[in-house]
Scaffold this motif. Structure first.
Motif, PDB file in Angstrom:
ATOM      1  N   GLY A 250       0.819  -1.207   0.000  1.00 16.33           N
ATOM      2  CA  GLY A 250       0.000   0.000   0.000  1.00 16.33           C
ATOM      3  C   GLY A 250       0.846   1.246   0.000  1.00 16.33           C
ATOM      4  N   GLY A 251       0.187   2.394  -0.091  1.00 13.59           N
ATOM      5  CA  GLY A 251       0.894   3.674  -0.078  1.00 13.59           C
ATOM      6  C   GLY A 251       1.629   3.892   1.220  1.00 13.59           C
ATOM      7  N   LYS A 252       2.778   4.539   1.150  1.00 16.80           N
ATOM      8  CA  LYS A 252       3.642   4.717   2.321  1.00 16.80           C
ATOM      9  C   LYS A 252       2.911   5.373   3.483  1.00 16.80           C
ATOM     10  CE  LYS A 252       8.064   6.691   3.788  1.00 16.80           C
ATOM     11  NZ  LYS A 252       9.266   7.466   3.362  1.00 16.80           N
ATOM     12  N   GLN A 253       2.159   6.439   3.189  1.00 17.54           N
ATOM     13  CA  GLN A 253       1.447   7.162   4.255  1.00 17.54           C
ATOM     14  C   GLN A 253       0.422   6.274   4.931  1.00 17.54           C
ATOM     15  OE1 GLN A 253      -0.508  10.728   2.898  1.00 17.54           O
ATOM     16  NE2 GLN A 253      -1.722  10.939   4.773  1.00 17.54           N
ATOM     17  N   TYR A 254      -0.323   5.503   4.132  1.00 19.56           N
ATOM     18  CA  TYR A 254      -1.344   4.623   4.694  1.00 19.56           C
ATOM     19  C   TYR A 254      -0.715   3.472   5.478  1.00 19.56           C
ATOM     20  CZ  TYR A 254      -4.646   7.107   1.692  1.00 19.56           C
ATOM     21  OH  TYR A 254      -5.411   8.080   1.099  1.00 19.56           O
ATOM     22  N   VAL A 255       0.406   2.944   4.979  1.00 15.59           N
ATOM     23  CA  VAL A 255       1.099   1.855   5.678  1.00 15.59           C
ATOM     24  C   VAL A 255       1.567   2.335   7.048  1.00 15.59           C
ATOM     25  CG1 VAL A 255       3.187   0.435   5.698  1.00 15.59           C
ATOM     26  CG2 VAL A 255       1.790   0.548   3.632  1.00 15.59           C
ATOM     27  N   GLU A 256       2.154   3.539   7.093  1.00 18.75           N
ATOM     28  CA  GLU A 256       2.634   4.071   8.370  1.00 18.75           C
ATOM     29  C   GLU A 256       1.475   4.286   9.346  1.00 18.75           C
ATOM     30  OE1 GLU A 256       5.766   4.349   9.424  1.00 18.75           O
ATOM     31  OE2 GLU A 256       6.228   3.353   7.526  1.00 18.75           O
ATOM     32  N   THR A 257       0.343   4.757   8.833  1.00 17.73           N
ATOM     33  CA  THR A 257      -0.839   4.938   9.679  1.00 17.73           C
ATOM     34  C   THR A 257      -1.300   3.602  10.236  1.00 17.73           C
ATOM     35  OG1 THR A 257      -1.571   6.880   8.429  1.00 17.73           O
ATOM     36  CG2 THR A 257      -3.240   5.711   9.722  1.00 17.73           C
ATOM     37  N   LEU A 258      -1.326   2.575   9.402  1.00 16.52           N
ATOM     38  CA  LEU A 258      -1.764   1.249   9.833  1.00 16.52           C
ATOM     39  C   LEU A 258      -0.810   0.669  10.866  1.00 16.52           C
ATOM     40  CD1 LEU A 258      -3.772  -1.046   9.563  1.00 16.52           C
ATOM     41  CD2 LEU A 258      -2.539  -1.840   7.533  1.00 16.52           C
ATOM     42  N   LYS A 259       0.487   0.854  10.669  1.00 18.09           N
ATOM     43  CA  LYS A 259       1.471   0.364  11.639  1.00 18.09           C
ATOM     44  C   LYS A 259       1.244   0.997  13.017  1.00 18.09           C
ATOM     45  CE  LYS A 259       5.447  -0.584   8.606  1.00 18.09           C
ATOM     46  NZ  LYS A 259       6.820  -0.118   8.263  1.00 18.09           N
ATOM     47  N   ARG A 260       1.029   2.317  13.033  1.00 14.85           N
ATOM     48  CA  ARG A 260       0.840   3.017  14.313  1.00 14.85           C
ATOM     49  C   ARG A 260      -0.442   2.585  15.005  1.00 14.85           C
ATOM     50  NH1 ARG A 260       2.484   7.512  11.203  1.00 14.85           N
ATOM     51  NH2 ARG A 260       0.309   8.213  11.042  1.00 14.85           N
ATOM     52  N   SER A 261      -1.412   2.170  14.211  1.00 14.35           N
ATOM     53  CA  SER A 261      -2.731   1.849  14.767  1.00 14.35           C
ATOM     54  C   SER A 261      -2.859   0.401  15.218  1.00 14.35           C
ATOM     55  CB  SER A 261      -3.809   2.125  13.708  1.00 14.35           C
ATOM     56  OG  SER A 261      -3.748   3.464  13.273  1.00 14.35           O
ATOM     57  N   CYS A 262      -1.870  -0.402  14.909  1.00 18.63           N
ATOM     58  CA  CYS A 262      -2.002  -1.852  15.086  1.00 18.63           C
ATOM     59  C   CYS A 262      -1.141  -2.346  16.241  1.00 18.63           C
ATOM     60  CB  CYS A 262      -1.598  -2.545  13.784  1.00 18.63           C
ATOM     61  SG  CYS A 262      -1.854  -4.309  13.786  1.00 18.63           S
ATOM     62  N   LEU A 263      -1.621  -3.345  16.960  1.00 22.11           N
ATOM     63  CA  LEU A 263      -0.846  -3.938  18.046  1.00 22.11           C
ATOM     64  C   LEU A 263       0.269  -4.855  17.545  1.00 22.11           C
ATOM     65  CD1 LEU A 263      -3.520  -4.852  20.742  1.00 22.11           C
ATOM     66  CD2 LEU A 263      -1.754  -3.096  20.897  1.00 22.11           C
ATOM     67  N   ALA A 264       0.215  -5.226  16.267  1.00 26.51           N
ATOM     68  CA  ALA A 264       1.235  -6.113  15.708  1.00 26.51           C
ATOM     69  C   ALA A 264       2.592  -5.405  15.695  1.00 26.51           C
ATOM     70  CB  ALA A 264       0.851  -6.543  14.291  1.00 26.51           C
ATOM     71  N   SER A 265       3.649  -6.158  15.985  1.00 30.90           N
ATOM     72  CA  SER A 265       5.001  -5.595  16.038  1.00 30.90           C
ATOM     73  C   SER A 265       5.613  -5.541  14.641  1.00 30.90           C
ATOM     74  CB  SER A 265       5.897  -6.448  16.936  1.00 30.90           C
ATOM     75  OG  SER A 265       5.347  -6.576  18.223  1.00 30.90           O
ATOM     76  N   GLU A 266       6.369  -4.458  14.382  1.00 33.78           N
ATOM     77  CA  GLU A 266       7.055  -4.361  13.087  1.00 33.78           C
ATOM     78  C   GLU A 266       8.069  -5.492  12.947  1.00 33.78           C
ATOM     79  OE1 GLU A 266       8.906  -0.850  10.259  1.00 33.78           O
ATOM     80  OE2 GLU A 266       7.969  -0.394  12.177  1.00 33.78           O
ATOM     81  N   THR A 267       8.735  -5.802  14.046  1.00 35.46           N
ATOM     82  CA  THR A 267       9.578  -6.996  14.114  1.00 35.46           C
ATOM     83  C   THR A 267       9.259  -7.697  15.425  1.00 35.46           C
ATOM     84  OG1 THR A 267      11.359  -5.951  12.847  1.00 35.46           O
ATOM     85  CG2 THR A 267      11.919  -7.915  14.112  1.00 35.46           C
ATOM     86  N   LEU A 268       8.689  -8.884  15.318  1.00 33.26           N
ATOM     87  CA  LEU A 268       8.319  -9.650  16.509  1.00 33.26           C
ATOM     88  C   LEU A 268       9.448 -10.601  16.864  1.00 33.26           C
ATOM     89  CD1 LEU A 268       6.151 -10.545  18.606  1.00 33.26           C
ATOM     90  CD2 LEU A 268       5.383 -12.218  16.891  1.00 33.26           C
ATOM     91  N   ARG A 269       9.911 -10.547  18.117  1.00 31.77           N
ATOM     92  CA  ARG A 269      10.984 -11.429  18.586  1.00 31.77           C
ATOM     93  C   ARG A 269      10.435 -12.328  19.684  1.00 31.77           C
ATOM     94  NH1 ARG A 269      13.359  -6.501  17.392  1.00 31.77           N
ATOM     95  NH2 ARG A 269      15.090  -6.665  15.891  1.00 31.77           N
ATOM     96  N   LEU A 270      10.661 -13.624  19.522  1.00 32.77           N
ATOM     97  CA  LEU A 270      10.133 -14.611  20.458  1.00 32.77           C
ATOM     98  C   LEU A 270      11.209 -15.602  20.869  1.00 32.77           C
ATOM     99  CD1 LEU A 270       6.751 -15.516  18.665  1.00 32.77           C
ATOM    100  CD2 LEU A 270       7.048 -13.946  20.590  1.00 32.77           C
TER     101      LEU A 270
END
Length: 514
Positions: A250-270
């Motif tokens: 998706g568009g960069k601006q929309y992707v950044e908005t979705l990242k900020r709004s989501c509980l999912a981690s940009e990089t999840l470490r387990l």
């Protein structure tokens, strides 16, 4: 008001405030309405007052949908600057959903109403769009920046005062259904009065012994505390660290908005032994948003984490997707494992979740409704450890209490005024549900061996192919509030799993269970 009565009113096309205490199924009704309306061909704009709440519904923020952004007034030239894409989105919307309405200022709802009415033309409220507000005013209130316009709940808006909205106040409790004493405590917080025995019961949870083998999320009031706790606990674990990067389109601006709004981690470490929380409902009903568990291993080949949930069930967690949908247009999408480290989480981010077990610290509560939001996440006192609370923690807005009395009265009036609507809807639903259920009909068996097959089946499922009684149905509904595993329900009711699934779909809709 019941969930069915609310759905009947919603499907009649009225603009509605869908409200009720935490755990009464507001989001369940909302999702049912959205699914059914889309099936009928309607264009649904799913929004919320915060980005986090919007991602729970795969939607957008109301501020972005309407084009008002963070401004406090429309100002001169607003409509000239409104993009054609935004104009077309508003024009094409049949139904506007606004979730977590307690956090929306009155003046901003009026701004949205003016935008919709002006863009679409005419004098009808919101330009004729059916608007569905959803939320609970006892939860987190509107927050104003120090340099922004002051406001109140949306019930002070002209859009509300004009009488546009029918009130649907859900009464039946589903989350704390098995702990009536805890329900009474939460209702006491809403009413602004707790008995000494109820305060003692809460205080006693600070002395409860924490089972070290039970995953339990700490709910705290600030992000800094949460991030520090999670990273410290992960570092203390031995073993190899597994890393899962997020994938986006998706568009960069929309992707950044979705990242900020989501509980999912940009990089999840387990690591093996990590305490984790599921942050989305499984489409296969293997877990729900808020399910807790421990990473017990990693699947060979895929490296996906294997999580043992509190129920004891082991589930391999696979990537899921989140979307930012603007009207009917998908602006961005991300893919990530629907997990986050869960030694700790903020109260704000827990809103809308049902937690299996929690350790809550309200000693730094700083806003009315915060304690109520936190405490209402768990199903009962036995699932809670309370580290402490300050004077703000158990407060709710006095204005919310005043509003609550009005909302209850208006909801009762709505049931009376819509008797014909509800009766007609119920008749249609009954007709639909009376269609033959293939799961209850015996399949043809060669050589007259049906009785033999039935006898064999009833050795495992004593009630197989027997008619469902009203008492049995009520028992199933009550059990399903706390037990979601079909196999357990099957054993308790002596019914084949296929029959349990069919009955749950009949009561709760096609998407309730895989």
């Amino acid at each position: 008001m019941t969930q069915d009565e609310a759905l009947a009113i919603l499907e009649s096309g009225q603009s509605v405030l869908l409200t009720g205490a935490a755990g009464t199924g507001k989001t369940f009704v909302l999702n049912q309405f959205i699914r059914r309306a889309r099936k009928d061909g309607k264009s649904i704009a799913v929004t919320a007052t915060t980005g986090l709440a919007a991602t729970h519904l795969n939607g957008n923020t109301l501020h972005a949908w309407s084009g008002i952004g963070v401004r406090d007034e429309l100002g001169r030239g607003f409509f000239q600057k409104l993009s054609k894409a935004r104009h077309d989105t508003i024009m094409n919307t049949d139904v506007l959903i606004v979730d977590e309405i307690s956090m929306l200022h009155d003046f901003r709802l009026d701004m949205v109403e003016e935008v919709a009415r002006t863009v679409r033309g005419g004098d009808r409220p919101f330009g004729g769009i059916q608007v569905v507000l959803c939320g609970d005013f006892f939860q987190l209130p509107p927050v104003s920046r120090h340099d922004s316009r002051a406001g109140s709940f949306v019930t002070a808006s002209q859009a509300w005062i004009s009488g546009t909205f029918t009130v649907c106040y859900l009464e039946r409790q589903y989350r704390q259904v098995d702990d009536t004493a805890y329900t009474d405590i939460l209702n006491g917080i809403r009413a602004g009065f707790l008995k000494q025995s109820q305060l003692n019961a809460l205080t006693a949870r600070g002395e409860a012994v924490d089972d070290p083998f039970t995953p339990r999320t700490r709910l705290l009031t600030t992000n800094a505390d949460v991030d520090t706790i999670n990273l410290e606990h992960l570092a203390e674990l031995d073993g190899e660290e597994h890393e899962y990067p997020m994938e986006t389109t998706g568009g960069k601006q929309y992707v950044e908005t979705l990242k900020r709004s989501c509980l999912a981690s940009e990089t999840l470490r387990l690591k093996k032994g990590a305490i984790v929380m599921c942050i989305k409902n499984s489409q296969e009903k293997k877990y729900v948003n808020g399910s807790l568990g421990t990473v017990v291993g990693f699947e060979p080949g895929s490296d996906y984490p294997i999580v043992q949930l509190l129920s004891g069930r082991e589930v391999t967690i696979k990537p899921d997707t989140w979307e930012l949908v603007d009207g009917e247009r998908r602006r961005a999408q991300l893919s990530q494992l629907p997990l986050r480290l869960a030694w700790a989480i903020t109260v704000h981010k827990s809103q809308g979740m049902t937690l299996d077990a929690a350790r809550i610290d309200l000693r730094r509560a700083f806003v009315e409704g915060m304690g109520y939001v936190a405490l209402s996440r768990v199903r009962g006192l036995k699932h809670l450890i309370l580290d402490g609370f300050n004077g703000m923690a158990l407060r709710v807005s006095p204005l919310a209490r005043e509003i609550d009395a009005e909302l209850r009265a208006r909801s009762e009036a709505a049931v009376r005024d819509n008797q014909d609507v509800i009766a007609s809807w119920s008749a249609r639903e009954a007709e639909r549900k009376l269609k033959p259920e293939p799961e209850e009909k015996p399949k043809a068996v060669k050589n007259g061996a049906w009785q033999e097959k039935l006898d064999k089946m009833r050795a495992d499922y004593p009630n197989a192919y027997k008619p469902w009684s009203k008492t049995e149905d009520e028992k199933l509904i009550k059990l399903f509030a706390s037990i979601t595993e079909v196999k357990k329900l099957s054993k308790l009711l002596g019914r084949h799993p296929g029959s349990i699934r069919a009955r749950l779909k009949k009561h709760f809709g096609e998407e309730i269970i895989a």
